[in-house]
Design an enzyme around this catalytic site. Sequence first.
Site, PDB file in Angstrom:
ATOM      1  N   ASP A  12      54.654  42.289  54.326  1.00  0.00           N
ATOM      2  CA  ASP A  12      53.740  42.603  53.225  1.00  0.00           C
ATOM      3  C   ASP A  12      53.846  44.104  52.926  1.00  0.00           C
ATOM      4  OD1 ASP A  12      51.650  42.701  51.386  1.00  0.00           O
ATOM      5  OD2 ASP A  12      50.343  41.413  52.584  1.00  0.00           O
ATOM      6  N   ASP A  57      51.571  45.205  45.004  1.00  0.00           N
ATOM      7  CA  ASP A  57      51.386  44.550  46.307  1.00  0.00           C
ATOM      8  C   ASP A  57      52.270  43.302  46.305  1.00  0.00           C
ATOM      9  OD1 ASP A  57      50.309  43.435  48.624  1.00  0.00           O
ATOM     10  OD2 ASP A  57      48.272  43.213  47.825  1.00  0.00           O
ATOM     11  N   HIS A  78      43.665  39.012  44.671  1.00  0.00           N
ATOM     12  CA  HIS A  78      42.632  40.008  44.371  1.00  0.00           C
ATOM     13  C   HIS A  78      43.051  40.869  43.193  1.00  0.00           C
ATOM     14  CE1 HIS A  78      45.409  42.748  46.536  1.00  0.00           C
ATOM     15  NE2 HIS A  78      45.636  41.671  47.273  1.00  0.00           N
ATOM     16  N   HIS A  82      41.354  45.979  46.825  1.00  0.00           N
ATOM     17  CA  HIS A  82      40.628  44.721  46.621  1.00  0.00           C
ATOM     18  C   HIS A  82      39.455  44.928  45.685  1.00  0.00           C
ATOM     19  CE1 HIS A  82      42.765  43.601  50.413  1.00  0.00           C
ATOM     20  NE2 HIS A  82      42.951  42.514  49.700  1.00  0.00           N
ATOM     21  N   GLU A 105      48.432  35.610  46.065  1.00  0.00           N
ATOM     22  CA  GLU A 105      49.086  35.484  47.374  1.00  0.00           C
ATOM     23  C   GLU A 105      48.724  34.196  48.106  1.00  0.00           C
ATOM     24  OE1 GLU A 105      47.958  38.482  50.312  1.00  0.00           O
ATOM     25  OE2 GLU A 105      46.586  39.352  48.876  1.00  0.00           O
ATOM     26  N   GLU A 143      53.762  36.686  47.718  1.00  0.00           N
ATOM     27  CA  GLU A 143      52.831  37.482  46.905  1.00  0.00           C
ATOM     28  C   GLU A 143      53.555  38.284  45.834  1.00  0.00           C
ATOM     29  OE1 GLU A 143      50.684  40.575  49.043  1.00  0.00           O
ATOM     30  OE2 GLU A 143      49.058  40.523  47.563  1.00  0.00           O
TER      31      GLU A 143
HETATM   32 MN    MN Z   1      49.994  42.114  50.258  1.00  0.00          MN
HETATM   33 MN    MN Z   2      47.398  41.428  48.514  1.00  0.00          MN
END
Ligand code: MN
Ligand code: MN
Length: 297
Positions: free
Chosen positions: A84, A95, A155, A163, A188, A280
């Site tokens: 990630d 992200d 998010h 977030h 995600e 994601e």
């Molecule tokens: Mn992530």
């Molecule tokens: Mn994330």
Amino acid sequence: MDEKTLQKYIDAGKIASEALHYGKSLIVKGAKVIEILDAVEEKIVELGGKPAFPAQISLNEFAAHSCSDLNDETVLSDQIIKLDVGVHLDGFIADNALTVDLSGEHSDLVKASRDALNNALKIIKPGVTLGEIGGIIHDTITNYGFAPVKNLSGHGLGEYQIHVPPSVPNFDNGNENVLKEGDVIAIEPFASTGAGIVQESSPATVFTLTNDSGVRDPISRKVLIELKKNNGLPFAKRWLEKEFGSAKTNFALRMLKRANCVEEHPPLFDQNRGMVSQAEHTVIVFEKPVVTTWYEE
Ligand code: MN
Ligand code: MN
């Protein structure tokens, strides 16, 4: 969204996806996790970005928030590996995450979360409800015979904030709020062979500074000054250990926790110890959505 902001999101996404796939190329049996994480973070900087949060590698039943401290000796073998990676440019964040199966036994599990993500991306536009997105993710993953992880979600992304609303569920939770033009969201899906519910493990190695008063000793003050440079984004214990050594870092983190200055992000694992995959992307909502972290393999 103005042109300049849009361009920053797009540039952050390009760096995030390049760093993610560079990290993927390092995921081989025998590689040390800590070395991959260091290399990914160096790549982000080399490409002109900054980590929006510490790069993370979570193995097998661990879904998220596993991050090497300086003593981590973990070596990759036949695990299911989630990488990630987050990048920001002046606070504008991308992200993204992917899963590599080194066990050779879970290719469907990897596909399930990836297909769920791609199917969700197909319906993204202004007016779609959060519940509808969750429904697509749930249906895709359960069609493979796996469970979506219900207590993890996508998010919204804000300036220097990872977030923010809306929360994007991995099942149809009945939420009828809709996406709006210009929303920046991370989607995600996680697929699990187990419960599809994660719980917290310990110790945490990722933290966010939430309050900057209450510590008085010189070591904690010094660490605090360093942490404030991070603009409220998460940091790794390892980053501090490199700067201050492990003993001072442990001391300062203990003091900062006691003074309620830091929020911990402990590793999360499937409560039935099922294997977990994740995929994601970050997407900006338009009639024609822009997936900032898209990567042509
Ligand atoms: Mn992530
Ligand atoms: Mn994330």
